[in-house]
Design a protein around this motif. Structure first.
Motif, PDB file in Angstrom:
ATOM      1  N   GLN A  95     -11.171  49.105  -4.251  1.00 26.20           N
ATOM      2  CA  GLN A  95     -12.198  48.685  -3.286  1.00 26.20           C
ATOM      3  C   GLN A  95     -11.993  47.195  -3.020  1.00 26.20           C
ATOM      4  N   CYS A  96     -12.552  46.307  -3.862  1.00 29.38           N
ATOM      5  CA  CYS A  96     -12.337  44.876  -3.608  1.00 29.38           C
ATOM      6  C   CYS A  96     -10.918  44.442  -3.952  1.00 29.38           C
ATOM      7  N   CYS A  99      -9.305  43.970  -9.549  1.00 34.27           N
ATOM      8  CA  CYS A  99      -8.747  44.543 -10.778  1.00 34.27           C
ATOM      9  C   CYS A  99      -7.366  45.146 -10.553  1.00 34.27           C
ATOM     10  N   CYS A 137     -12.946  48.320 -13.865  1.00 38.61           N
ATOM     11  CA  CYS A 137     -13.039  48.155 -12.407  1.00 38.61           C
ATOM     12  C   CYS A 137     -14.526  48.059 -12.076  1.00 38.61           C
ATOM     13  N   CYS A 139     -15.901  47.790  -9.292  1.00 41.07           N
ATOM     14  CA  CYS A 139     -16.258  48.577  -8.103  1.00 41.07           C
ATOM     15  C   CYS A 139     -16.345  50.070  -8.420  1.00 41.07           C
TER      16      CYS A 139
HETATM   17 FE1  FES Z   1     -13.053  45.956  -7.242  1.00 43.55          FE
HETATM   18 FE2  FES Z   1     -11.713  47.258  -9.125  1.00 43.55          FE
HETATM   19  S1  FES Z   1     -11.533  47.477  -6.964  1.00 43.55           S
HETATM   20  S2  FES Z   1     -13.031  45.558  -9.366  1.00 43.55           S
END
Ligand code: FES
Ligand code: FES
Length: 168
Positions: A95-96, A99, A137, A139
């Motif tokens: 997602q972001c 990690c 992770c 997210c």
């Molecule tokens: Fe955002 Fe893992 S994709 S912390």
């Protein structure tokens, strides 16, 4: 003068005995794919390969890797995307993305070891979960991360055809 090989290049290590590997990699060498998050060895964001084995670079004095070989996420591709990287992109295993470098480096080590022993066979969810257990992770993208590592190990992304890789 102490040196270390990072992604195939000889690099000089700092004299400071307290310098941490994660800071040398990120600040001295500009390899910012390696992330610093917890700084306590519990999240896996700072994972690099030390002579092929995944380690948390936030806990390791840089001088302890003198004469050894480090591979960061920037060195994983070696000219073309690794099957694990293609799987993460195609299956949207993030997602972001903060990690992601740590997961990729750990998953590449798992892929290499697993494939050497088992060939192009899909690992169990438990095997993958165990290999990635040192990674968090925030997210919660775990489901697709597990699917991506399974798909990479199965051989689905072994070919040169990158058409399945999304532009992400
Ligand atoms: Fe955002 Fe893992 S994709 S912390
Ligand atoms: Fe090293 Fe979290 S930053 S394990």
């Amino acid at each position: 003068m102490r040196t270390v090989t990072v992604n195939g290049r000889a690099e000089t290590l700092p004299d400071d005995p307290e310098a941490l590997l994660v800071d040398v990699v990120r600040d001295n060498l500009g390899l910012t794919g390696t992330k610093l998050a917890c700084g306590a060895g519990v999240c896996g964001a700072c994972t690099v390969l030390l002579d092929g084995f995944p380690i948390a670079s936030c806990l390791l004095p840089a001088n302890s890797v003198a004469g050894k070989t480090i591979t960061t996420v920037e060195g994983v591709a070696a000219g073309r995307l690794h099957p694990v990287q293609k799987a993460f992109m195609t299956l949207d295993a993030l997602q972001c993305g903060f990690c992601t470098p740590g997961f990729i480096v750990e998953a590449v080590a798992f892929y290499d070891k697993y494939r050497k022993t088992n060939g192009a066979v899909t690992p169990t969810r438990e095997e993958i979960g165990s290999a990635l257990s040192g990674h968090l992770c925030r997210c919660g993208a775990y489901e697709n991360i597990l699917l991506a590592v399974a798909a990479a190990c199965s051989g689905r992304f072994d070919g040169d055809d990158d058409e399945t890789v999304s532009p992400r």
